[in-house]
Design an enzyme around this catalytic site. Structure first.
Site: not given
Ligand code: NDP
Length: 264
Positions: A64, A100
């Site tokens: 993105k 989004d």
């Molecule tokens: P990113 O990779 O940009 O960010 C991931 C985030 O999740 C970070 O804040 C990370 O924390 C945290 N994280 C990951 N695993 C864990 C864990 N086990 N425990 C605690 N924190 C965790 O992801 P995106 O923002 O791109 O996506 C996030 C979610 O949104 C995904 O599940 C995706 O499927 C969903 N999504 C849904 C959409 C929809 O249309 N419904 C559209 C777009 C996304 P840290 O900084 O500590 O690593």
């Protein structure tokens, strides 16, 4: 000639977008077709777009930001947040949008008098949605596992916490913006911490769709209203379709066709 659209991502095989858009093209009698393309190198996005002779694309993880860089023209909101998930070609130029965030905003609009929001997570999805929510008058607080990702939110004036320094208060909506629970059984934050905010929440929301996450299960055990990410996915798709077809159809005309993808 039939217009061609696609989704770019890595992975991309799981995406519902081809079904959502093809059902809508077919249902509305619009001459177009929507495919999926595994894009490994995000820096090749523009080149790939033109090689495939596309009219428009949606972009998913992890491209993105590359999509933002590939555009010739950005709408005001996409420009502000630096994240693009929809591109349309017009006269050889690529126009970029983010759908989004408005999709998410619409998905949570059913919860009235819910102004104080706690985001669990601070990734790309949190970035665009926190910005639009604040523009709309919500007060957004972010709680994230690691401190690093919170830096830019702090600079933008958001209240931010890590698990170590979190001070619970009453939040109307608690929203899982992480990928915790997507492919594992983990909660987005330690259970005790979640149990310090869920009881006071009016509702708990997850952006993950198609499954009941451990977070939503925990919220249900407190008898809280819950909502998964399906409407966000549907609404971002409808808004993208409006751009793809140059607003030939209204949101309400597109919706009944696109939502069929969720029962097939
Ligand atoms: P990113 O990779 O940009 O960010 C991931 C985030 O999740 C970070 O804040 C990370 O924390 C945290 N994280 C990951 N695993 C864990 C864990 N086990 N425990 C605690 N924190 C965790 O992801 P995106 O923002 O791109 O996506 C996030 C979610 O949104 C995904 O599940 C995706 O499927 C969903 N999504 C849904 C959409 C929809 O249309 N419904 C559209 C777009 C996304 P840290 O900084 O500590 O690593």
């Amino acid at each position: 000639m039939k217009q061609l659209f696609a989704i770019f991502g890595n992975p991309v095989s799981h995406s519902k977008s081809p079904l959502m858009h093809n059902l809508s093209f077919q249902g509305l009698g619009y001459e177009a077709c929507y495919a999926r393309h595994l894009l490994e190198d995000g820096t090749k996005l523009k080149e790939t777009f033109f090689n495939l002779k596309l009219k428009g694309v949606n972009i998913t993880v992890p491209h993105k930001e590359h999509a933002y860089n590939a555009c010739d023209v950005l709408d005001t909101f996409a420009q502000k947040i630096g994240v693009v998930n929809t591109i349309v070609e017009k006269e050889g130029k690529l126009y970029g949008y983010n759908t989004d965030a408005p999709g998410f905003l619409k998905a949570i609009s059913e919860f009235k008098n819910a102004n104080h929001v706690l985001f669990l997570g601070a990734g790309g999805t949190a970035q665009s949605t926190s910005s639009i929510l604040r523009d709309e008058g919500y007060e957004v607080t972010l709680l994230n596992r690691s401190a690093a990702r919170l830096e830019k939110y702090k600079k933008d004036g958001f209240q931010t916490y890590t698990f170590d320094n979190f001070i619970p208060k009453a939040y109307d909506l608690v929203i899982n913006m992480t990928s915790a629970g997507l492919e594992d059984d983990s909660l987005p934050a330690p259970k005790a911490l979640l149990e310090s905010v869920i009881p006071q929440a009016k509702a708990c929301i997850d952006v993950i769709y198609g499954k009941e996450t451990p977070f939503l299960k925990l919220a249900k055990s407190y008898n809280k209203p819950t909502k998964d990410g399906s409407d966000m996915l549907l609404y971002q798709g409808i808004i993208a379709f409006e751009y793809f077809t140059d607003h030939a159809y209204t949101f309400d005309e597109i919706k009944p066709h696109m939502e069929k993808a969720f029962i097939l």
